[in-house]
Design a protein around this motif. Structure first.
Motif, PDB file in Angstrom:
ATOM      1  N   ALA A 118       0.674  -1.198   0.067  1.00 36.26           N
ATOM      2  CA  ALA A 118      -0.058   0.082   0.013  1.00 36.26           C
ATOM      3  C   ALA A 118       0.799   1.437  -0.022  1.00 36.26           C
ATOM      4  O   ALA A 118       0.505   2.185  -0.609  1.00 36.26           O
ATOM      5  CB  ALA A 118      -1.107  -0.159   1.048  1.00 36.26           C
ATOM      6  N   LEU A 119       2.153   1.123   0.947  1.00 39.85           N
ATOM      7  CA  LEU A 119       2.868   2.465   0.719  1.00 39.85           C
ATOM      8  C   LEU A 119       3.449   2.777  -0.323  1.00 39.85           C
ATOM      9  O   LEU A 119       3.726   3.794  -1.058  1.00 39.85           O
ATOM     10  CB  LEU A 119       3.842   2.335   2.074  1.00 39.85           C
ATOM     11  CG  LEU A 119       3.181   2.149   3.396  1.00 39.85           C
ATOM     12  CD1 LEU A 119       4.327   1.999   4.556  1.00 39.85           C
ATOM     13  CD2 LEU A 119       2.477   3.597   3.633  1.00 39.85           C
ATOM     14  N   ALA A 120       4.084   1.518  -0.994  1.00 43.09           N
ATOM     15  CA  ALA A 120       4.753   1.683  -2.353  1.00 43.09           C
ATOM     16  C   ALA A 120       4.085   2.215  -3.363  1.00 43.09           C
ATOM     17  O   ALA A 120       4.436   2.859  -4.235  1.00 43.09           O
ATOM     18  CB  ALA A 120       5.265   0.168  -2.554  1.00 43.09           C
ATOM     19  N   LYS A 121       2.552   2.002  -3.377  1.00 43.75           N
ATOM     20  CA  LYS A 121       1.668   2.357  -4.259  1.00 43.75           C
ATOM     21  C   LYS A 121       1.356   3.798  -4.222  1.00 43.75           C
ATOM     22  O   LYS A 121       0.543   4.695  -4.995  1.00 43.75           O
ATOM     23  CB  LYS A 121       0.736   1.439  -4.574  1.00 43.75           C
ATOM     24  CG  LYS A 121       1.135   0.039  -5.330  1.00 43.75           C
ATOM     25  CD  LYS A 121      -0.210  -0.792  -5.574  1.00 43.75           C
ATOM     26  CE  LYS A 121      -0.817  -1.342  -4.234  1.00 43.75           C
ATOM     27  NZ  LYS A 121      -2.010  -2.310  -4.669  1.00 43.75           N
ATOM     28  N   SER A 122       1.485   4.359  -2.846  1.00 45.67           N
ATOM     29  CA  SER A 122       0.936   5.489  -2.606  1.00 45.67           C
ATOM     30  C   SER A 122       1.651   6.754  -2.701  1.00 45.67           C
ATOM     31  O   SER A 122       2.575   6.668  -3.353  1.00 45.67           O
ATOM     32  CB  SER A 122       0.694   5.482  -0.988  1.00 45.67           C
ATOM     33  OG  SER A 122       1.819   5.761  -0.299  1.00 45.67           O
ATOM     34  N   ASN A 123       1.018   7.975  -2.527  1.00 41.75           N
ATOM     35  CA  ASN A 123       1.905   9.068  -2.997  1.00 41.75           C
ATOM     36  C   ASN A 123       2.686   9.802  -1.716  1.00 41.75           C
ATOM     37  O   ASN A 123       2.892  10.849  -1.781  1.00 41.75           O
ATOM     38  CB  ASN A 123       0.927  10.387  -3.186  1.00 41.75           C
ATOM     39  CG  ASN A 123      -0.108  10.555  -2.203  1.00 41.75           C
ATOM     40  OD1 ASN A 123      -0.441   9.937  -1.244  1.00 41.75           O
ATOM     41  ND2 ASN A 123      -1.138  11.588  -2.525  1.00 41.75           N
ATOM     42  N   LEU A 124       2.944   8.843  -0.520  1.00 48.00           N
ATOM     43  CA  LEU A 124       3.790   9.109   0.428  1.00 48.00           C
ATOM     44  C   LEU A 124       5.186   9.146  -0.089  1.00 48.00           C
ATOM     45  O   LEU A 124       5.535   8.204  -0.880  1.00 48.00           O
ATOM     46  CB  LEU A 124       3.539   8.175   1.610  1.00 48.00           C
ATOM     47  CG  LEU A 124       4.451   8.387   2.901  1.00 48.00           C
ATOM     48  CD1 LEU A 124       3.854   9.679   3.435  1.00 48.00           C
ATOM     49  CD2 LEU A 124       4.310   7.421   3.797  1.00 48.00           C
ATOM     50  N   GLY A 125       6.000  10.379   0.077  1.00 48.41           N
ATOM     51  CA  GLY A 125       7.395  10.153  -0.042  1.00 48.41           C
ATOM     52  C   GLY A 125       8.062   9.105   0.363  1.00 48.41           C
ATOM     53  O   GLY A 125       8.101   8.411   1.352  1.00 48.41           O
ATOM     54  N   ALA A 126       8.998   8.579  -0.713  1.00 48.72           N
ATOM     55  CA  ALA A 126       9.760   7.323  -0.677  1.00 48.72           C
ATOM     56  C   ALA A 126      10.754   7.346   0.623  1.00 48.72           C
ATOM     57  O   ALA A 126      10.792   6.333   1.319  1.00 48.72           O
ATOM     58  CB  ALA A 126      10.797   6.996  -1.873  1.00 48.72           C
ATOM     59  N   GLY A 127      11.173   8.430   1.012  1.00 50.49           N
ATOM     60  CA  GLY A 127      11.888   8.652   2.299  1.00 50.49           C
ATOM     61  C   GLY A 127      11.162   8.472   3.509  1.00 50.49           C
ATOM     62  O   GLY A 127      11.836   8.087   4.665  1.00 50.49           O
ATOM     63  N   MET A 128       9.760   8.456   3.454  1.00 52.14           N
ATOM     64  CA  MET A 128       9.155   8.398   4.900  1.00 52.14           C
ATOM     65  C   MET A 128       8.418   7.034   5.060  1.00 52.14           C
ATOM     66  O   MET A 128       8.047   6.687   5.894  1.00 52.14           O
ATOM     67  CB  MET A 128       7.854   9.323   4.828  1.00 52.14           C
ATOM     68  CG  MET A 128       8.261  10.904   4.695  1.00 52.14           C
ATOM     69  SD  MET A 128       7.190  12.052   4.837  1.00 52.14           S
ATOM     70  CE  MET A 128       6.685  12.360   3.229  1.00 52.14           C
ATOM     71  N   ARG A 129       8.397   6.110   3.786  1.00 49.57           N
ATOM     72  CA  ARG A 129       7.645   4.698   3.901  1.00 49.57           C
ATOM     73  C   ARG A 129       8.464   3.890   5.025  1.00 49.57           C
ATOM     74  O   ARG A 129       7.645   3.308   5.657  1.00 49.57           O
ATOM     75  CB  ARG A 129       7.812   4.276   2.545  1.00 49.57           C
ATOM     76  CG  ARG A 129       6.983   4.978   1.307  1.00 49.57           C
ATOM     77  CD  ARG A 129       7.035   4.628   0.040  1.00 49.57           C
ATOM     78  NE  ARG A 129       6.277   5.213  -0.977  1.00 49.57           N
ATOM     79  CZ  ARG A 129       6.687   5.288  -2.152  1.00 49.57           C
ATOM     80  NH1 ARG A 129       7.535   4.361  -2.547  1.00 49.57           N
ATOM     81  NH2 ARG A 129       6.040   6.165  -3.029  1.00 49.57           N
ATOM     82  N   ALA A 130       9.700   4.014   4.995  1.00 49.57           N
ATOM     83  CA  ALA A 130      10.331   2.946   5.913  1.00 49.57           C
ATOM     84  C   ALA A 130      10.164   2.942   7.475  1.00 49.57           C
ATOM     85  O   ALA A 130      10.077   1.857   7.885  1.00 49.57           O
ATOM     86  CB  ALA A 130      11.758   2.912   5.738  1.00 49.57           C
ATOM     87  N   SER A 131       9.875   4.251   7.848  1.00 52.94           N
ATOM     88  CA  SER A 131       9.352   4.101   9.254  1.00 52.94           C
ATOM     89  C   SER A 131       8.167   4.237   9.573  1.00 52.94           C
ATOM     90  O   SER A 131       7.465   3.994  10.671  1.00 52.94           O
ATOM     91  CB  SER A 131       9.879   5.706   9.625  1.00 52.94           C
ATOM     92  OG  SER A 131       9.409   6.692   9.162  1.00 52.94           O
ATOM     93  N   VAL A 132       7.039   4.252   8.398  1.00 58.54           N
ATOM     94  CA  VAL A 132       5.662   4.091   8.992  1.00 58.54           C
ATOM     95  C   VAL A 132       5.090   2.636   9.481  1.00 58.54           C
ATOM     96  O   VAL A 132       4.454   2.882  10.438  1.00 58.54           O
ATOM     97  CB  VAL A 132       4.834   4.454   7.351  1.00 58.54           C
ATOM     98  CG1 VAL A 132       3.284   4.070   7.655  1.00 58.54           C
ATOM     99  CG2 VAL A 132       4.858   5.887   7.143  1.00 58.54           C
TER     100      VAL A 132
END
Length: 463
Positions: free
Chosen positions: A365-379
């Motif tokens: 879900a995160l990979a397909k989302s519009n969340l910046g790549a740098g923020m995905r790892a910590s979510v």
């Protein structure tokens, strides 16, 4: 805790005077230093009987006479945990788990409990695996001051039997109408006070109660969007002055039913969006008072929580949120069983599966989302920490006992985690741990969430 799983064998003994004698494997007798040929108490749920133990070599079963089994509400072939408590000279077998369900469909034995029949079988299988026994009871069979209760159990098919008051009561009543029936309320009160039973998920939570309770915890306030019980137009006007998007949610709603989105448009007007089953319905208004006039009819029929709208991450313009299933484990501590992403369906602003939403793993879900790549790892770590903190907050601030919670969380486009709502009767269909591989799911038909229920019940019953 030291425990042993034994198989219960019920058969007619040769001599009448042997009916109070139970036969137990010699290795178990030796391991727990259980006195033989002396008066002891045998306990199953609330039922107790005076017995004496005879050790039998080369056996790991517990054998007892039919008359004793009938007195205790035990039937042949059960696989149960056994614990000996020398302080009270008690052999405790179980746990016996009673699940309160809304209704039975007697004309449909293959779907006796409707949509939760498959879950009921799965829970039954988990109990057999982990040394417990479960039965299912409906409100019409539940009464205050009870020493026994009728219910349904699996024995090659669903059969109706009478049981002692269980060690643990699991509330799966999916209607406030049933839960608030006087006999149901009295039953839950009595089994706790008279029999020392543990009752969990003993009540529905409403949205106002949850946000008011968690708002008392300073450490949790940062997870809470501004949220109030909507009382009048002035409150709507005040919230609208601070937030361009608002959600109005029925305080007792579920599955996305009745949710309303109110948006302040660029031209100064307002649009109201209603969550439907197949699509969202929209109305436009020139002013906030005009919108309130239309909404006021709904507000008279149902109480609503008004909540700050958030700029959530999305996939192809469809909002994404996350359902964390948080359950107590075999030690009684809260732990994360699963977290899944839920992507809203086309033309929907809520992500519930009943409204066309789809499930996804969190990373996908995160990979397909519009969340910046740098923020995905910590979510994912943030989601886990937040869900556990919320469960602990519910435990400390709300006067009721829970052992599983469905916690709906959201992530905004800056990577901040927010609480949407807490569900004390999480669906048994939404919580498949998608992070597991297909091979892992095929290997075991019992989901981790169901195993955890039984393990917690053993803990709650001290077995």
């Amino acid at each position: 805790m030291a425990r042993t799983k034994v198989q219960v064998q019920v058969h007619q003994l040769k001599l009448p005077q042997d009916e109070r004698t139970v036969f137990l494997g010699g290795a178990v007798v030796k391991k727990y230093r259980i006195p033989t040929n002396q008066p002891l108490h045998l306990r199953f749920g609330s039922a107790r009987a005076e017995v004496q133990v005879a050790a039998v070599s080369r056996s790991s079963s517990l054998r007892l006479a039919p008359s004793l089994a009938a007195k205790l509400g035990i039937h042949n072939g059960l696989q149960l945990c056994l614990v000996y408590r020398p302080g009270t000279r008690t052999l405790h077998i179980g746990p016996l788990i009673g699940v309160m369900v809304p209704r039975v469909y007697r004309k449909r034995p293959d779907r006796l409990f409707g949509s939760i029949t498959a879950f009921s079988r799965e829970l039954t299988d988990a109990c057999a695996t982990y040394g417990a026994h479960v039965f299912f009871m409906i409100p019409e069979d539940i009464h205050g001051n009870a020493n026994s209760v009728a219910g349904w159990t699996w024995n090659g098919g669903w059969v109706r039997r009478t049981f002692p008051v269980p060690d643990v009561v699991y509330n799966r009543l999916t209607s406030r109408k049933y839960e608030n029936m006087p006999n149901v309320q009295q039953f839950m009160k009595d089994v706790k006070s008279r029999h020392g039973a543990t009752v969990f998920n003993e009540k529905y939570l409403n949205k106002t109660e949850v946000f008011d309770a968690l708002g008392q915890e300073e450490s949790l306030r940062g997870l809470l969007p501004e949220s109030h019980l909507l009382k009048n137009y002035q409150m709507l006007k005040s919230m609208s002055s601070r937030h361009s998007v608002l959600f109005l949610k029925p305080i007792t709603g579920s599955l996305g039913k009745g949710i309303i989105l109110l948006r302040k448009d660029a031209g100064g007007g307002y649009s109201v969006h209603y969550a439907g089953v197949t699509a969202t319905r929209k109305q436009s208004f020139r002013s906030l008072p005009d919108a309130f006039k239309v909404l006021s009819g709904k507000l008279k029929a149902q109480r609503y929580q008004i909540q700050q709208g958030l700029q959530l991450i999305s996939v192809g313009g469809r909002p994404v949120d996350f359902r964390a299933l948080v359950q107590r484990d075999e030690t009684g501590a809260w732990s994360i069983t699963s977290i899944v992403g839920r992507i809203a369906g086309e033309s929907h602003f809520v992500s519930n599966l009943a409204r066309g939403g789809t499930l996804s793993t969190v990373p996908a879900a995160l990979a397909k989302s519009n969340l910046g790549a740098g923020m995905r790892a910590s979510v994912l770590a943030k989601l886990r920490r937040s869900a556990l903190a919320i469960a602990q907050g519910i435990e400390s601030k709300i006067d009721a006992h829970f052992a599983e919670l469905g916690i709906d969380l959201a992530v905004d486009t800056k990577g901040k985690v927010w609480l949407l709502e807490v569900n004390s009767k999480p669906s048994k269909d939404d919580n498949t741990p998608l992070a597991a591989s297909e091979e892992e799911r095929k290997e075991s038909k019992i989901r981790p969430s169901v195993k955890r229920i039984v393990k917690y019940c053993r803990h709650a019953a001290h077995l």
